[in-house]
Scaffold this motif. Structure first.
Motif, PDB file in Angstrom:
ATOM      1  N   GLY A  39      -8.683   9.333 -12.638  1.00  0.00           N
ATOM      2  CA  GLY A  39     -10.122   9.474 -12.509  1.00  0.00           C
ATOM      3  C   GLY A  39     -10.675   8.550 -11.434  1.00  0.00           C
ATOM      4  N   ALA A  40     -11.786   7.885 -11.749  1.00  0.00           N
ATOM      5  CA  ALA A  40     -12.335   6.869 -10.841  1.00  0.00           C
ATOM      6  C   ALA A  40     -11.517   5.600 -11.032  1.00  0.00           C
ATOM      7  CB  ALA A  40     -13.803   6.627 -11.151  1.00  0.00           C
ATOM      8  N   PHE A  41     -10.832   5.167  -9.978  1.00  0.00           N
ATOM      9  CA  PHE A  41      -9.874   4.068 -10.109  1.00  0.00           C
ATOM     10  C   PHE A  41     -10.185   2.957  -9.119  1.00  0.00           C
ATOM     11  CE2 PHE A  41      -5.878   1.982  -8.849  1.00  0.00           C
ATOM     12  CZ  PHE A  41      -5.435   1.540 -10.081  1.00  0.00           C
ATOM     13  N   THR A  42     -10.220   1.717  -9.631  1.00  0.00           N
ATOM     14  CA  THR A  42     -10.365   0.550  -8.763  1.00  0.00           C
ATOM     15  C   THR A  42      -9.280  -0.458  -9.127  1.00  0.00           C
ATOM     16  OG1 THR A  42     -11.865  -0.645 -10.248  1.00  0.00           O
ATOM     17  CG2 THR A  42     -12.871   0.864  -8.663  1.00  0.00           C
ATOM     18  N   GLY A  43      -8.962  -1.315  -8.178  1.00  0.00           N
ATOM     19  CA  GLY A  43      -7.933  -2.307  -8.478  1.00  0.00           C
ATOM     20  C   GLY A  43      -7.807  -3.360  -7.396  1.00  0.00           C
ATOM     21  N   ARG A  44      -7.047  -4.377  -7.730  1.00  0.00           N
ATOM     22  CA  ARG A  44      -6.810  -5.475  -6.792  1.00  0.00           C
ATOM     23  C   ARG A  44      -5.476  -6.130  -7.135  1.00  0.00           C
ATOM     24  NH1 ARG A  44      -9.364 -11.374  -6.350  1.00  0.00           N
ATOM     25  NH2 ARG A  44      -9.599 -11.614  -4.095  1.00  0.00           N
ATOM     26  N   VAL A  45      -4.710  -6.494  -6.103  1.00  0.00           N
ATOM     27  CA  VAL A  45      -3.438  -7.200  -6.265  1.00  0.00           C
ATOM     28  C   VAL A  45      -3.478  -8.442  -5.389  1.00  0.00           C
ATOM     29  CG1 VAL A  45      -0.928  -7.084  -6.055  1.00  0.00           C
ATOM     30  CG2 VAL A  45      -2.225  -5.027  -6.682  1.00  0.00           C
ATOM     31  N   THR A  46      -3.062  -9.570  -5.951  1.00  0.00           N
ATOM     32  CA  THR A  46      -3.168 -10.861  -5.268  1.00  0.00           C
ATOM     33  C   THR A  46      -1.884 -11.658  -5.452  1.00  0.00           C
ATOM     34  OG1 THR A  46      -5.543 -10.863  -5.774  1.00  0.00           O
ATOM     35  CG2 THR A  46      -4.602 -12.942  -5.065  1.00  0.00           C
ATOM     36  N   ASP A  47      -1.527 -12.424  -4.465  1.00  0.00           N
ATOM     37  CA  ASP A  47      -0.396 -13.345  -4.586  1.00  0.00           C
ATOM     38  C   ASP A  47      -0.812 -14.521  -5.458  1.00  0.00           C
ATOM     39  OD1 ASP A  47       2.118 -14.586  -4.005  1.00  0.00           O
ATOM     40  OD2 ASP A  47       1.088 -15.844  -2.533  1.00  0.00           O
ATOM     41  N   ALA A  80       0.827  -1.206   0.000  1.00  0.00           N
ATOM     42  CA  ALA A  80       0.000   0.000   0.000  1.00  0.00           C
ATOM     43  C   ALA A  80       0.861   1.257   0.000  1.00  0.00           C
ATOM     44  CB  ALA A  80      -0.923  -0.007   1.210  1.00  0.00           C
ATOM     45  N   ALA A  81       1.965   1.231   0.746  1.00  0.00           N
ATOM     46  CA  ALA A  81       2.852   2.388   0.808  1.00  0.00           C
ATOM     47  C   ALA A  81       3.506   2.649  -0.543  1.00  0.00           C
ATOM     48  CB  ALA A  81       3.918   2.169   1.882  1.00  0.00           C
ATOM     49  N   VAL A  82       3.887   1.596  -1.249  1.00  0.00           N
ATOM     50  CA  VAL A  82       4.518   1.753  -2.551  1.00  0.00           C
ATOM     51  C   VAL A  82       3.524   2.280  -3.585  1.00  0.00           C
ATOM     52  CG1 VAL A  82       5.505   0.470  -4.487  1.00  0.00           C
ATOM     53  CG2 VAL A  82       6.338   0.059  -2.179  1.00  0.00           C
ATOM     54  N   LEU A  83       2.290   1.784  -3.538  1.00  0.00           N
ATOM     55  CA  LEU A  83       1.300   2.168  -4.548  1.00  0.00           C
ATOM     56  C   LEU A  83       0.670   3.530  -4.295  1.00  0.00           C
ATOM     57  CD1 LEU A  83      -0.624  -1.193  -5.132  1.00  0.00           C
ATOM     58  CD2 LEU A  83       1.197  -0.199  -6.522  1.00  0.00           C
ATOM     59  N   ALA A  84       0.685   3.985  -3.045  1.00  0.00           N
ATOM     60  CA  ALA A  84      -0.050   5.193  -2.663  1.00  0.00           C
ATOM     61  C   ALA A  84       0.221   6.401  -3.562  1.00  0.00           C
ATOM     62  CB  ALA A  84       0.240   5.535  -1.199  1.00  0.00           C
ATOM     63  N   PRO A  85       1.469   6.769  -3.821  1.00  0.00           N
ATOM     64  CA  PRO A  85       1.674   7.974  -4.649  1.00  0.00           C
ATOM     65  C   PRO A  85       1.219   7.812  -6.095  1.00  0.00           C
ATOM     66  CG  PRO A  85       3.767   6.864  -4.211  1.00  0.00           C
ATOM     67  CD  PRO A  85       2.737   6.211  -3.341  1.00  0.00           C
ATOM     68  N   PHE A  86       1.181   6.591  -6.574  1.00  0.00           N
ATOM     69  CA  PHE A  86       0.779   6.358  -7.969  1.00  0.00           C
ATOM     70  C   PHE A  86      -0.735   6.370  -8.128  1.00  0.00           C
ATOM     71  CE2 PHE A  86       4.968   4.432  -7.468  1.00  0.00           C
ATOM     72  CZ  PHE A  86       5.654   5.019  -8.518  1.00  0.00           C
ATOM     73  N   VAL A  87      -1.449   5.745  -7.187  1.00  0.00           N
ATOM     74  CA  VAL A  87      -2.905   5.705  -7.301  1.00  0.00           C
ATOM     75  C   VAL A  87      -3.527   7.049  -6.938  1.00  0.00           C
ATOM     76  CG1 VAL A  87      -2.979   3.228  -6.860  1.00  0.00           C
ATOM     77  CG2 VAL A  87      -3.226   4.811  -4.952  1.00  0.00           C
ATOM     78  N   ALA A  88      -2.714   7.970  -6.410  1.00  0.00           N
ATOM     79  CA  ALA A  88      -3.215   9.311  -6.085  1.00  0.00           C
ATOM     80  C   ALA A  88      -3.216  10.225  -7.301  1.00  0.00           C
ATOM     81  CB  ALA A  88      -2.371   9.918  -4.971  1.00  0.00           C
ATOM     82  N   ASN A  89      -2.698   9.766  -8.424  1.00  0.00           N
ATOM     83  CA  ASN A  89      -2.647  10.587  -9.631  1.00  0.00           C
ATOM     84  C   ASN A  89      -4.066  10.947 -10.065  1.00  0.00           C
ATOM     85  OD1 ASN A  89      -2.400  11.586 -12.295  1.00  0.00           O
ATOM     86  ND2 ASN A  89      -0.560  10.361 -12.646  1.00  0.00           N
ATOM     87  N   PRO A  90      -4.419  12.230 -10.122  1.00  0.00           N
ATOM     88  CA  PRO A  90      -5.805  12.614 -10.473  1.00  0.00           C
ATOM     89  C   PRO A  90      -6.218  12.207 -11.881  1.00  0.00           C
ATOM     90  CG  PRO A  90      -4.343  14.542 -10.426  1.00  0.00           C
ATOM     91  CD  PRO A  90      -3.570  13.406  -9.844  1.00  0.00           C
ATOM     92  N   ASP A  91      -5.242  11.993 -12.777  1.00  0.00           N
ATOM     93  CA  ASP A  91      -5.601  11.593 -14.139  1.00  0.00           C
ATOM     94  C   ASP A  91      -6.111  10.158 -14.222  1.00  0.00           C
ATOM     95  OD1 ASP A  91      -5.300  13.943 -15.426  1.00  0.00           O
ATOM     96  OD2 ASP A  91      -3.538  13.404 -16.596  1.00  0.00           O
TER      97      ASP A  91
END
Length: 467
Positions: free
Chosen positions: A88-96, A75-86
């Motif tokens: 828009g409405a963003f959903t996602g999932r990461v799984t082992d 979550a810490a690694v992804l946080a700055p990237f998923v905060a990009n306003p471009d």
């Protein structure tokens, strides 16, 4: 005075002397060369030559013990990237991939416009339902010639790869069947054709799905879905930018008429089934090859044909509704959560399609984790996904940043792109050697939305965040 003539014995002795001198020089040179020194130099030990190296290329398996990213670290690694306003409405999932454990999620159960990531579901349903070598057959039927003398009917079996290209010319789809072969068989059948009709009865319902823009026909993204067409309905088969035809079945019938030396203007399309003797037939490439081309190039026509093929296999109508019901039904039967899925087609072209990141990731995770669903192996789906920076719709992506380039060759995903929509569903090997599956959907995206979603996926590659 004339010079004194040498005797024969003198010649012999001179020759012997010259030969002796030559041998002496050669021996001395050999001694110097072998020792690498003059006779006065001290002896030096010569290291032995290293053994010859034999190449042994192999695929090195990933370690089962590679550390798993922690949810907090990821979550810490992804946080700055998923905060990009471009985004828009963003959903996602990461799984082992190995355990199926969810490591990160954001709105994963929210239905979103998936664009062409919908093809992941279509391909998976085909692998769950059909044989890898399954082929589609196009036939020419001769009705009762006493009642309809000279009538031959091109009967579509749902193969969009059929081509009118000459036998020595490459086709858009690899291994495509040819109109020329059908014509040769008709001529050898003993039937003397006079007129051609086209039987499109295998497909039912509308030819365009709800949520499709008819302008996409000229744009080259889709053709009306009919049971027989040439090169996926392309009007210029060898051109990437080819427009599609509005009358693909009629075009195919006219191509057969021309190949038989008949008047193409007399060709008609019949919506009702024809009965009679099969006098010619050709087959499509095998399913796995068609799926590879569908996924690599994100071919909408191929996806719709595949959805109908799944529908036919389980007794449903070969229509948009039948294809959707078949695809979702086969996945649900195999244990995939399809809740939230509302689909109008099997390609993802409809703006009214809705899927969740959770559903997409479950399918990819089953493939990458080598899980068995409903006694079927989805592993072939892994090989159908484009490679970052290397193939298909990802061939020119992940190449413009250091993080992106680090993911080249190690990330594979199906892309999805519509106006304001960008999506990715695939897997990546992270910095620690752990395989992670992911799905990401961005709706109402800004101008850099595509590179923004690529940056999120590339961050997974560099993660290694197991602490």
């Amino acid at each position: 005075m004339a010079p004194t003539r040498w005797r024969r014995s003198t010649h012999v002795w001179v020759g012997v002397l010259v030969l002796f001198l030559v041998v002496a020089v050669v021996v001395a040179a050999a001694l110097v060369t072998s020792s690498g020194r003059s006779p006065a130099e001290p002896k030096v030990a010569v290291a032995p030559q290293p053994a010859l190296v034999t190449a042994a290329p192999a695929v090195a398996p990933l370690s089962d013990s590679a550390p798993v990213p922690t949810p907090a670290g990821l979550a810490a690694v992804l946080a700055p990237f998923v905060a990009n306003p471009d985004l828009g409405a963003f959903t996602g999932r990461v799984t082992d991939a190995m355990t199926g454990r969810e490591l990160w999620a954001r709105g994963a159960a929210v239905p979103m416009q998936p664009a062409s990531t919908n093809k992941v579901l279509t391909a998976a349903a085909a692998l769950l339902t059909l044989d890898r070598d399954a082929r589609l057959t196009t036939t020419v039927v001769a009705p009762d010639q006493t009642k309809s003398p000279g009538l031959v009917v091109l009967k579509g079996g749902g193969d969009p790869t059929l081509s009118a290209a000459p036998k020595n010319v490459d086709t858009w789809y690899r291994g495509a069947a040819r109109i020329a072969d059908l014509a040769d068989q008709v001529r050898s059948s003993g039937v003397k054709p006079k007129v051609v009709q086209v039987d499109v009865s295998a497909y039912s319902g509308p030819t365009l799905a709800r949520g499709w823009d008819p302008l996409d026909i000229d744009g080259g993204d889709i053709a009306p879905m009919e049971a027989v067409m040439l090169d996926g309905g392309r009007t210029q088969p060898v051109s990437v930018d080819s427009a599609r035809s509005t009358t693909p079945a009629l075009d195919a019938g006219r191509a057969l008429a021309v190949a038989l030396g008949l008047n193409p203007a007399a060709v008609t399309v019949r919506p009702t089934p024809v009965t009679g003797d099969d006098i010619a037939s050709v087959q499509s490439p095998p399913l796995i090859e068609r799926l590879r081309q569908m996924m690599s190039e994100s071919d909408n026509v191929m996806a719709e044909s595949t959805g109908r093929e799944v529908a036919a296999a389980i007794g449903k109508p070969q229509s948009f509704d039948g294809g959707v019901a078949a695809v979702l039904g086969q996945l649900k039967k195999a244990g995939v959560d399809t809740g939230g899925a509302t689909l109008m087609d099997s390609s993802g072209l409809s703006v009214d399609d809705r899927l969740t990141a959770e559903t997409l990731d479950e399918v990819v995770n089953a493939a990458a984790g080598n899980a068995t669903l409903d006694d079927h192996d989805l592993r072939p789906l892994v090989d159908l996904l484009p490679i970052a920076g290397g193939s298909g719709t990802l061939s020119n992506r992940f190449l413009d940043t250091d993080a992106g380039r680090d993911a080249v060759g190690l990330l594979r995903a199906k892309t999805g792109s519509l106006t304001g929509t960008n999506a990715l569903a695939g897997f990546v090997t992270d910095d620690s050697g752990r395989v992670l599956t992911f799905s990401m959907i961005s709706n109402n995206a800004g101008p850099t939305g595509r590179t923004a979603i690529d940056a999120v996926a590339a961050a997974l590659r560099s993660c290694g965040c197991s602490r």
